[in-house]
Design a protein around this motif. Sequence first.
Motif, short mmCIF file in Angstrom:
data_model
loop_
_atom_site.label_atom_id
_atom_site.label_comp_id
_atom_site.label_asym_id
_atom_site.label_seq_id
_atom_site.Cartn_x
_atom_site.Cartn_y
_atom_site.Cartn_z
N PHE A 38 0.85 -1.18 0.00
CA PHE A 38 0.00 0.00 0.00
C PHE A 38 0.89 1.24 0.00
N MET A 39 0.75 2.07 -1.03
CA MET A 39 1.49 3.32 -1.16
C MET A 39 3.02 3.15 -1.06
N PRO A 40 3.61 2.28 -1.86
CA PRO A 40 5.07 2.11 -1.82
C PRO A 40 5.81 3.39 -2.16
N ASN A 41 6.92 3.61 -1.47
CA ASN A 41 7.83 4.75 -1.70
C ASN A 41 7.25 6.11 -1.29
N LYS A 42 6.01 6.15 -0.87
CA LYS A 42 5.39 7.43 -0.56
C LYS A 42 5.74 7.89 0.86
N TYR A 43 5.82 9.20 1.03
CA TYR A 43 5.97 9.78 2.36
C TYR A 43 4.58 9.94 2.98
N VAL A 44 4.46 9.49 4.21
CA VAL A 44 3.17 9.48 4.89
C VAL A 44 3.34 9.87 6.35
N PHE A 45 2.22 10.05 7.02
CA PHE A 45 2.20 10.25 8.46
C PHE A 45 2.15 8.88 9.14
N PRO A 46 2.61 8.75 10.38
CA PRO A 46 2.48 7.48 11.09
C PRO A 46 1.01 7.10 11.25
N ARG A 133 -11.12 12.90 7.83
CA ARG A 133 -11.49 11.50 7.62
C ARG A 133 -11.45 11.21 6.13
N ALA A 134 -10.97 10.04 5.75
CA ALA A 134 -10.91 9.67 4.33
C ALA A 134 -11.07 8.16 4.18
N ILE A 135 -11.87 7.76 3.21
CA ILE A 135 -12.03 6.35 2.87
C ILE A 135 -11.31 6.09 1.54
N THR A 136 -10.48 5.08 1.52
CA THR A 136 -9.71 4.72 0.32
C THR A 136 -10.65 4.36 -0.83
N PRO A 137 -10.39 4.85 -2.05
CA PRO A 137 -11.26 4.50 -3.18
C PRO A 137 -11.24 3.01 -3.50
N ARG A 182 5.03 19.44 0.85
CA ARG A 182 4.42 19.05 -0.43
C ARG A 182 5.45 18.79 -1.52
N ARG A 183 6.71 19.07 -1.26
CA ARG A 183 7.76 18.76 -2.24
C ARG A 183 8.13 17.27 -2.21
N LEU A 184 7.69 16.57 -1.16
CA LEU A 184 7.98 15.15 -1.04
C LEU A 184 7.07 14.34 -1.96
N ASN A 185 7.41 13.06 -2.11
CA ASN A 185 6.60 12.14 -2.90
C ASN A 185 5.41 11.69 -2.05
N LEU A 186 4.27 12.35 -2.22
CA LEU A 186 3.13 12.16 -1.33
C LEU A 186 1.96 11.48 -2.05
N PRO A 187 1.20 10.67 -1.33
CA PRO A 187 -0.10 10.24 -1.87
C PRO A 187 -1.03 11.44 -2.00
N PHE A 188 -2.00 11.32 -2.89
CA PHE A 188 -2.93 12.42 -3.10
C PHE A 188 -3.62 12.84 -1.80
N ILE A 189 -4.12 11.87 -1.05
CA ILE A 189 -4.87 12.22 0.15
C ILE A 189 -3.99 12.91 1.18
N THR A 190 -2.71 12.55 1.22
CA THR A 190 -1.79 13.20 2.16
C THR A 190 -1.63 14.68 1.79
N GLU A 191 -1.57 14.97 0.50
CA GLU A 191 -1.50 16.37 0.07
C GLU A 191 -2.75 17.14 0.51
N PHE A 213 -13.41 12.93 3.04
CA PHE A 213 -13.30 12.50 1.65
C PHE A 213 -13.87 11.09 1.59
N ASP A 214 -15.12 10.98 1.16
CA ASP A 214 -15.89 9.75 1.29
C ASP A 214 -15.91 8.99 -0.04
N ASN A 215 -15.22 7.86 -0.07
CA ASN A 215 -15.20 6.98 -1.23
C ASN A 215 -15.93 5.67 -0.96
N SER A 216 -16.90 5.71 -0.06
CA SER A 216 -17.62 4.47 0.28
C SER A 216 -18.61 4.06 -0.80
N GLY A 217 -19.07 5.02 -1.62
CA GLY A 217 -20.02 4.72 -2.67
C GLY A 217 -19.39 4.70 -4.04
N PRO A 218 -20.20 4.65 -5.09
CA PRO A 218 -19.65 4.57 -6.45
C PRO A 218 -18.96 5.85 -6.92
#
Length: 226
Positions: A38-46, A133-137, A182-191, A213-218
């Motif tokens: 999941f999200m290889p090489n990306k900079y993220v929060f713990p 809050r965010a749900i993964t697509p 934001r100069r780091l390699n970030l996932p979209f939701i992290t930005e 960011f609700d991706n629970s539906g279509p």
Amino acid sequence: MADPAAVPIRDAATVLLVRHDSGPPAILMGQRGAGAAFMPNKYVFPGGAIDPGDATVPLAAPLAPACTRRLEIDAPSGLSPALAAGAVRELWEETGLLLGAPGDWPIPAPDDWHDFAATGLLPTASPLSFVFRAITPAGRPRRFDARFFLADAGKLVGDPDDFSRASDELSHLHWVPISEARRLNLPFITEVVLGEVAALLARGGAPEVVPFFDNSGPDPVFRHIE
């Protein structure tokens, strides 16, 4: 081949730890490995998924009532303490940093809490503020219903630069000025979360609403939790 939409959505908690003691606000980030599913090489929060034992962990101090109320909208009653405990555990596991207070555990610590309990601390939720809050697509190999918590590094027990007890899940742990993150390699939701938190810190107050960011539906929906 399995239906991508059938991937289960797991509850998860993430900590945005912010430091104010050395110039402009800086946030703690680390890089996921190249082989991560999941999200290889990306900079993220713990952060990461909630474990079953998190629901049983005693807290030295609870979340603020407003956080609890918002966390339990469209969620099972009683989930908020598990989310708070999971946030503290993930921070500890991935960075070696502690949000806790001295105290005796009234129950045996769950397996993944043994090392934390050995420090003589109970996890504390009071420094955590629910801010996003965010749900993964659908279509991703893993999906999470992630709650993001903001916390002041001044509430840590110990040296905020001591990552010696961190696991190897995140590399290159370091404090990044929010203006440069934001100069780091970030996932979209992290930005997206970074932008929201930067604005919140600039206002200097608690969130009036929590972005979701609700991706629970279509179709993706961006809404607010009052």
